[in-house]
Enzyme design. Sequence first.
Site, PDB file in Angstrom:
ATOM      1  N   ASP A  98       0.859  -1.176   0.000  1.00 16.47           N
ATOM      2  CA  ASP A  98       0.000   0.000   0.000  1.00 16.47           C
ATOM      3  C   ASP A  98       0.898   1.229   0.000  1.00 16.47           C
ATOM      4  OD1 ASP A  98      -2.269   1.694   0.426  1.00 16.47           O
ATOM      5  OD2 ASP A  98      -3.244   0.037   1.481  1.00 16.47           O
ATOM      6  N   ASP A 200      -2.895   4.649  -2.430  1.00 12.53           N
ATOM      7  CA  ASP A 200      -3.922   5.319  -1.632  1.00 12.53           C
ATOM      8  C   ASP A 200      -4.278   6.690  -2.227  1.00 12.53           C
ATOM      9  OD1 ASP A 200      -5.305   5.051   1.024  1.00 12.53           O
ATOM     10  OD2 ASP A 200      -4.280   6.936   1.424  1.00 12.53           O
ATOM     11  N   GLU A 259      -6.258   3.868  -6.057  1.00 14.23           N
ATOM     12  CA  GLU A 259      -7.514   4.167  -5.359  1.00 14.23           C
ATOM     13  C   GLU A 259      -7.944   5.570  -5.764  1.00 14.23           C
ATOM     14  OE1 GLU A 259      -9.427   4.305  -0.874  1.00 14.23           O
ATOM     15  OE2 GLU A 259      -7.634   5.439  -1.364  1.00 14.23           O
ATOM     16  N   HIS A 331     -11.222  -2.334   3.662  1.00 12.69           N
ATOM     17  CA  HIS A 331     -11.126  -1.985   5.077  1.00 12.69           C
ATOM     18  C   HIS A 331     -11.894  -0.711   5.425  1.00 12.69           C
ATOM     19  CE1 HIS A 331      -8.237   0.330   2.904  1.00 12.69           C
ATOM     20  NE2 HIS A 331      -8.085   1.133   3.937  1.00 12.69           N
ATOM     21  N   ASP A 332     -12.494  -0.066   4.415  1.00 14.83           N
ATOM     22  CA  ASP A 332     -13.256   1.165   4.652  1.00 14.83           C
ATOM     23  C   ASP A 332     -14.764   0.957   4.496  1.00 14.83           C
ATOM     24  OD1 ASP A 332     -10.851   2.606   4.928  1.00 14.83           O
ATOM     25  OD2 ASP A 332     -10.798   3.128   2.798  1.00 14.83           O
TER      26      ASP A 332
HETATM   27  O1  TEU Z   1      -9.302   6.108   1.765  1.00 16.83           O
HETATM   28  C1  TEU Z   1      -9.604   7.224   0.982  1.00 16.83           C
HETATM   29  C2  TEU Z   1     -11.031   7.375   0.657  1.00 16.83           C
HETATM   30  O2  TEU Z   1     -11.427   7.182  -0.463  1.00 16.83           O
HETATM   31  C3  TEU Z   1     -11.958   7.829   1.713  1.00 16.83           C
HETATM   32  O3  TEU Z   1     -13.037   8.477   1.127  1.00 16.83           O
HETATM   33  C4  TEU Z   1     -12.382   6.614   2.438  1.00 16.83           C
HETATM   34  O4  TEU Z   1     -13.447   6.025   1.760  1.00 16.83           O
HETATM   35  C5  TEU Z   1     -12.698   6.917   3.840  1.00 16.83           C
HETATM   36  O5  TEU Z   1     -12.622   5.676   4.433  1.00 16.83           O
HETATM   37  C6  TEU Z   1     -14.006   7.583   4.118  1.00 16.83           C
HETATM   38  O6  TEU Z   1     -14.926   6.733   4.710  1.00 16.83           O
HETATM   39  C7  TEU Z   1      -7.953   5.822   1.945  1.00 16.83           C
HETATM   40  C8  TEU Z   1      -7.784   4.622   2.850  1.00 16.83           C
HETATM   41  O7  TEU Z   1      -8.372   3.511   2.234  1.00 16.83           O
HETATM   42  C9  TEU Z   1      -8.384   4.929   4.196  1.00 16.83           C
HETATM   43  O8  TEU Z   1      -8.333   3.818   5.057  1.00 16.83           O
HETATM   44  C10 TEU Z   1      -7.607   6.081   4.771  1.00 16.83           C
HETATM   45  O9  TEU Z   1      -8.209   6.482   5.980  1.00 16.83           O
HETATM   46  C11 TEU Z   1      -7.544   7.263   3.810  1.00 16.83           C
HETATM   47  O10 TEU Z   1      -7.221   6.909   2.481  1.00 16.83           O
HETATM   48  C12 TEU Z   1      -6.465   8.218   4.229  1.00 16.83           C
HETATM   49  O11 TEU Z   1      -5.213   7.655   3.985  1.00 16.83           O
END
Ligand code: TEU
Length: 561
Positions: A98, A200, A259, A331-332
């Site tokens: 990542d 990311d 992403e 994970h989100d």
């Molecule tokens: O997530 C970025 C993102 O697209 C955010 O909108 C995300 O959906 C967030 O979880 C809102 O609910 C990435 C990572 O996947 C996330 O875990 C991190 O917190 C974020 O970047 C910052 O690095």
Amino acid sequence: MEQPWWHKSVVYQIYPRSFADTNGDGFGDLRGVIDRLDYLAHLGVEVLWLSPIFKSPQDDNGYYISDYQDIDPMFGTLADVDELIAEGKKRNIRIVMDLVVNHSSDEHPWFVESRSSLDNPKRDWYIWRPAREDGSLPNNWSSFFSGSVWEFDETTGEYFMHLFSKKQPDLNWENPEVRNAVFTMMNWWLDRGIAGFRMDVINLISKVEGLPDGEQAPGHEFGNGFPLTANGPRLTEYLREMYEAVFAHRSDVFLTVGECPGIDVDFAGVITDSENPMLDMVFQFEHVGIDQGSSKWDIVPFDLKTLKKSLGRWQVGLEDRGWNSLYWNNHDQPRIVSRWGNDREYRVESAKLLGTVLHMHRGTPYVYQGEELGMTNYPFETIDQFQDLETLNHYKTVVDHNGDTESALRAYRRYGRDNARTPMQWDISVDAGFSRGKPWLAVNPNHTEVNAAAAIGDPNSVFHYYRRLIALRKSDEVVAEGKFTMLLEDHPSVYAFTRTLDSQGLTVIANWSDEPNSVSLDDSALPTDAVTLIHNYTDAPSASSEISLRPWEAVVYRWAR
Ligand code: TEU
Ligand code: CA
């Protein structure tokens, strides 16, 4: 033309903190991943994407890095990574890291230097601005994690930008020294033997010129800068430069996935066009936003037709150019079987249906740890059970504004990121075999029923069904490359489509509902001599013009003309 290897591969995402803990400190570690490689090989995945394991103060669980070339002691050492790469190789499993370079940690030495004085050589490595003339913040943007994107720094009397938490300062990609430092670090990792990067929020690295105010809804404290600054003016230039500096001269063993929240299908086609290489594929969010309103905490009822419209448009839009990732979970996101399936009476059937629909699309499927077991959301009740800073920051603003905490909690139970982050459920023992210590986040009480050991022992489990789906992508050219055509677009509860390649075809029919349903399809969509390829009940309806489906029944037919 020969297609890239990842057209036929499935990526498995590991959230190392929650995967397997071998030293009893309650946090998963790299040794835990190494120990479970046979499980992953058995599932058939060929790529592991590890959420960040680099040195980090762990404010946003690793998405906030203070040393990009070292491992956080919580996870292990560089030697463990080398062993993971070597052990993976033996099992034909590649390791993807990542890459979190839109921002670093505020404890990264780069930022420590940058904030130390106005004339420090690293000052311009981050985005600093003075207050506006009237003393107000440099602009009105709100951060993803509540509050302003600007944080005042006393030492120099200026503000730095953080699109995420104030411990995640944004790097200034306009500065070529920053880009070179990142590219050097990426090369160092690839030389070490990793097979690529998940990047990311990579489409946020180029900020909109002048950083103008975003639209501010009445009654809102901040404006929305996100639509202005995502997919910014120099993004393609930076990605091309990265490609040339890092990937162009390597043989084709790596995978790059960006992403990209807020990207549209046309632009995704541009940045994943193999004729002008930047990234192999995007990870986009349109389909996982369809049951949320202007904020992710606004609950909007799920509508299957909207999902079909979104996924269908991406299938067609990237048909001739570009490539997409396919996912329900990461994970989100909350657990898909709780979100859009039925995690009670039809947990197994609906988990298999969701897997069928996703894996039969064109693109590279991603399986998030535990999805292959049909893991569900956690039964969260009170705010003190949550740990995610996104949830806790939001709750604080609700409380500060005397908002409705009950409805906020309802939204966290439904969409909170901790749902995906509860420990992996390995077996029926206390804490699901995840840890012999106290897990950092509670284990779902349903692990006595939903766990890997039970699933491996049951030939009808979600696990074995996913194994078959993953194998099909390898063995069946139509699954990997076939053209996608949506059927029954207006049907409110059946998801159906075909995939075709020359004279070969697949027809996928899925009853996304607690109720039985029947559909009629003509011979062009489903020839009556088609045979079943995979199905989620013990017997499948034979191909005919009228198909009756049981609740959450999914079936894939294969045919040739
Ligand atoms: O997530 C970025 C993102 O697209 C955010 O909108 C995300 O959906 C967030 O979880 C809102 O609910 C990435 C990572 O996947 C996330 O875990 C991190 O917190 C974020 O970047 C910052 O690095
Ligand atoms: Ca541990």
